[in-house]
Design an enzyme around this catalytic site. Structure first.
Site, PDB file in Angstrom:
ATOM      1  N   GLU A 123       0.389  -1.311   0.181  1.00  0.00           N
ATOM      2  CA  GLU A 123       0.104   0.044  -0.194  1.00  0.00           C
ATOM      3  C   GLU A 123       0.668   1.318   0.236  1.00  0.00           C
ATOM      4  O   GLU A 123       1.692   1.352   1.325  1.00  0.00           O
ATOM      5  CB  GLU A 123      -1.021  -0.121   1.062  1.00  0.00           C
ATOM      6  N   ASN A 183       9.767   3.995  -0.630  1.00  0.00           N
ATOM      7  CA  ASN A 183       9.502   4.809   1.044  1.00  0.00           C
ATOM      8  C   ASN A 183      11.213   5.614   1.170  1.00  0.00           C
ATOM      9  O   ASN A 183      11.341   6.537   1.299  1.00  0.00           O
ATOM     10  CB  ASN A 183       9.483   4.166   2.162  1.00  0.00           C
ATOM     11  N   HIS A 226      10.470  19.689   0.730  1.00  0.00           N
ATOM     12  CA  HIS A 226      10.833  20.943   1.667  1.00  0.00           C
ATOM     13  C   HIS A 226      12.429  20.198   2.986  1.00  0.00           C
ATOM     14  O   HIS A 226      11.490  18.813   3.850  1.00  0.00           O
ATOM     15  CB  HIS A 226       9.357  20.846   2.301  1.00  0.00           C
ATOM     16  N   CYS A 235       6.349   5.062   8.943  1.00  0.00           N
ATOM     17  CA  CYS A 235       6.657   4.269   7.758  1.00  0.00           C
ATOM     18  C   CYS A 235       7.773   4.727   7.782  1.00  0.00           C
ATOM     19  O   CYS A 235       8.507   3.686   8.016  1.00  0.00           O
ATOM     20  CB  CYS A 235       6.019   5.461   6.694  1.00  0.00           C
ATOM     21  N   ARG A 302       3.946   8.683  15.931  1.00  0.00           N
ATOM     22  CA  ARG A 302       4.576   8.042  15.984  1.00  0.00           C
ATOM     23  C   ARG A 302       6.104   8.856  15.520  1.00  0.00           C
ATOM     24  O   ARG A 302       6.039   8.938  14.751  1.00  0.00           O
ATOM     25  CB  ARG A 302       4.450   6.374  15.673  1.00  0.00           C
TER      26      ARG A 302
HETATM   27  C1  UGA Z   1       5.115   7.838   3.788  1.00  0.00           C
HETATM   28  C2  UGA Z   1       5.040   7.777   1.900  1.00  0.00           C
HETATM   29  O1  UGA Z   1       4.980   9.271   1.474  1.00  0.00           O
HETATM   30  C3  UGA Z   1       3.606   6.500   1.743  1.00  0.00           C
HETATM   31  O2  UGA Z   1       3.332   6.539   0.104  1.00  0.00           O
HETATM   32  C4  UGA Z   1       3.291   4.864   2.033  1.00  0.00           C
HETATM   33  O3  UGA Z   1       2.640   4.667   1.694  1.00  0.00           O
HETATM   34  C5  UGA Z   1       3.356   5.614   3.288  1.00  0.00           C
HETATM   35  O4  UGA Z   1       4.465   6.245   4.165  1.00  0.00           O
HETATM   36  C6  UGA Z   1       3.203   4.118   4.168  1.00  0.00           C
HETATM   37  O5  UGA Z   1       4.464   3.102   3.923  1.00  0.00           O
HETATM   38  O6  UGA Z   1       2.360   3.146   4.815  1.00  0.00           O
HETATM   39  P1  UGA Z   1       2.903   8.936   5.411  1.00  0.00           P
HETATM   40  O7  UGA Z   1       3.966   8.655   6.610  1.00  0.00           O
HETATM   41  O8  UGA Z   1       1.785   8.812   5.905  1.00  0.00           O
HETATM   42  O9  UGA Z   1       3.074   8.333   3.942  1.00  0.00           O
HETATM   43  O10 UGA Z   1       3.517  10.545   5.024  1.00  0.00           O
HETATM   44  P2  UGA Z   1       4.498  11.868   4.445  1.00  0.00           P
HETATM   45  O11 UGA Z   1       3.763  12.502   4.009  1.00  0.00           O
HETATM   46  O12 UGA Z   1       5.351  10.711   3.946  1.00  0.00           O
HETATM   47  O13 UGA Z   1       5.551  12.467   5.627  1.00  0.00           O
HETATM   48  C7  UGA Z   1       6.800  11.379   6.134  1.00  0.00           C
HETATM   49  C8  UGA Z   1       7.699  12.596   6.591  1.00  0.00           C
HETATM   50  O14 UGA Z   1       8.390  13.313   5.854  1.00  0.00           O
HETATM   51  C9  UGA Z   1       6.734  13.546   7.556  1.00  0.00           C
HETATM   52  O15 UGA Z   1       7.066  13.583   8.875  1.00  0.00           O
HETATM   53  C10 UGA Z   1       6.898  14.831   6.435  1.00  0.00           C
HETATM   54  O16 UGA Z   1       7.056  15.933   7.595  1.00  0.00           O
HETATM   55  C11 UGA Z   1       8.244  14.397   5.915  1.00  0.00           C
HETATM   56  N1  UGA Z   1       8.888  15.594   4.451  1.00  0.00           N
HETATM   57  C12 UGA Z   1       8.123  14.860   3.561  1.00  0.00           C
HETATM   58  C13 UGA Z   1       9.299  16.150   5.045  1.00  0.00           C
HETATM   59  O17 UGA Z   1       9.817  17.034   5.954  1.00  0.00           O
HETATM   60  N2  UGA Z   1       9.912  16.940   3.682  1.00  0.00           N
HETATM   61  C14 UGA Z   1       9.170  16.445   2.114  1.00  0.00           C
HETATM   62  O18 UGA Z   1       8.936  17.124   1.035  1.00  0.00           O
HETATM   63  C15 UGA Z   1       8.096  15.602   2.803  1.00  0.00           C
END
Ligand code: UGA
Length: 426
Positions: A123, A183, A226, A235, A302
């Site tokens: 997923e 990921n 970002h 994740c 988490r």
């Molecule tokens: C992530 C992946 O984006 C999904 O595609 C995947 O399905 C999911 O893990 C999973 O394995 O289930 P998620 O953990 O919900 O999704 O959140 P993200 O939006 O990817 O963000 C993860 C972290 O990266 C956050 O702490 C966010 O603040 C950080 N982030 C994200 C940044 O610091 N900079 C960015 O440009 C983007």
């Protein structure tokens, strides 16, 4: 089906156990229209089901691997209750080789002559935008090795196929690795831009502009560039460690992913130093923290960067007041946050603080009354760890601005000024 009876009882009352925009409405509609039900007994969910998805947790083990015991527990119960042909789909994020190991184990556990296949269907949902990412995925990955399994999984995804979602059919191992590679790549992209941000600070460049310009190259792409306090959540931290761990077990070193993990850890330390540098001698000072969840639109704490930053500030003697729009009820339960004060809103978190740090970019923090914040603080300093404000705007409101990777060019030296045609004395 879930063995947590309280969770199932709550769901039956349409209470969703976590915050996810749009989900309560979708669950209620599907329950009402008879497409969704909840069970706390396995048989109730598997009876008459042609496809069974295993979607259990795979928490990290002390050595960095993933604990897959719950997957095998469920697989065993499913095997022992098989009726007609069943496709068992391993959807939990688990190390490469898990789906095949489940298949082998189920062959031992299943009654003789029972007919089943095992597939993998990773997923790619994102918390906070789970419905959008489910309804409009970039692709669907099907790991299946018999024609029947491939066709069954394809037909389940038919509605997405109609909106031309690409479907990738692969072996079990390939499907499983796609998830970890995706990921780990995204986590690496974040660590990369954070490293560039640190360089920007040292040389007087602006990471926002660097990210925008490199993102215009379609080979790089604008997303996940970002800079900030480092990635968190359930994740990226877990999956990067697991990839490194099962790669090591397979005799392969993953130096890039290992570096992304180390850089992420380092980034959180840097954020603490930023706040402490801003407030001076830390003991007895107060920091306001805006945002606890690992990202906006979720109450998930988490591996949230905020928690690590808070713990380190406290260790240095800083008093901490926090505010998060959604995760406060969860946060109050956390032993790690026992020593903090919980504010009713962003302004209360700012009151009397020597620095205010934005750690999660919730929409409501994007339009704060900065002048009011400046008046409320003991020392008006805004550490914008998500770069949602520009320095000019913050400074115009009477606050000192500290961003991530927002270096400013040094003032021109007299000699440069002369070269640029300015007055040597001016
Ligand atoms: C992530 C992946 O984006 C999904 O595609 C995947 O399905 C999911 O893990 C999973 O394995 O289930 P998620 O953990 O919900 O999704 O959140 P993200 O939006 O990817 O963000 C993860 C972290 O990266 C956050 O702490 C966010 O603040 C950080 N982030 C994200 C940044 O610091 N900079 C960015 O440009 C983007």
């Amino acid at each position: 089906m879930d063995q947590d009876q309280a969770k199932i009882a709550g769901l039956a009352r349409l209470e969703i156990p976590f915050f996810e925009p749009g989900l309560p409405e979708i669950v209620a509609r599907n329950v009402r229209e008879g497409r969704l039900g909840f069970a706390s007994e396995l048989r109730m969910a598997t009876r008459g089901s042609e496809v069974i998805f295993i979607t259990v947790g795979t928490p990290p083990l002390p050595g960095g691997g993933a604990d897959t015991r719950a997957i095998f527990d469920v697989a065993r119960a499913v095997a022992e209750n098989l009726e007609g042909y069943t496709l068992v789909v391993q959807k939990s994020t688990a190390p490469v080789g898990t789906a095949r190991a489940v298949w082998r184990a189920m062959k031992r556990w299943a009654p003789r002559n029972s007919q089943f296949d095992v597939g993998s269907n990773p997923e790619f949902l994102r918390e906070g935008s789970a419905i959008e990412t489910f309804m409009h995925p970039d692709r669907v990955v099907i790991g299946a090795e018999t024609e029947r399994a491939v066709e069954t999984l394809k037909s389940i995804h038919d509605p997405l196929f109609l909106i031309e979602t690409p479907i990738v059919v692969a072996s079990l191992e390939t499907a499983e690795l796609i998830k970890y590679a995706a990921n780990s790549f995204l986590a690496t992209k974040i660590s990369f831009i954070n490293e560039i941000a640190n360089l920007c600070e040292a040389v007087g460049a602006d990471v926002q502009v660097v990210a925008k310009a490199i993102g215009m190259d379609r080979r790089i792409g604008p997303k996940f560039l970002h800079a900030g306090p480092g990635y968190g959540g359930s994740c990226f931290p877990k999956d990067t460690l697991a990839l490194s761990s099962f790669a090591r077990a397979a005799g392969v070193r993953t130096k890039i992913v290992d570096a992304a993990i180390a850089a992420n850890e380092h980034q959180m330390h840097r954020m603490v130093s930023k706040v402490i540098d801003a407030i001076g001698a830390p003991r007895g000072k107060r920091a306001g923290i805006l945002g606890l969840a690992f990202k906006p639109n979720t109450d998930d704490l988490r591996e949230a960067p905020a928690l690590k930053i808070i713990a380190r500030l406290q260790r240095r003697g800083v008093k901490v007041t926090v505010f998060d729009p959604v995760s406060m009820p969860r946060a109050r339960e956390l032993p790690a946050l026992r020593g903090v004060e919980f504010a009713a809103d962003a302004y209360e978190a700012a009151r009397g603080a020597d620095a205010l740090a934005i750690v999660t970019e919730w929409n409501e923090f994007r339009n704060l009354d900065l002048k009011r914040i400046a008046r409320l603080m003991r020392h008006p300093i805004l550490c914008d760890l998500r770069n949602i404000y520009g320095a000019h705007e913050v400074e115009a409101a009477g606050l000192r601005h500290v961003g991530v990777g927002r270096g400013r060019p040094a003032a021109p030296t007299p000699r440069r000024r002369r070269a640029a045609g300015g007055s040597p004395r001016g």
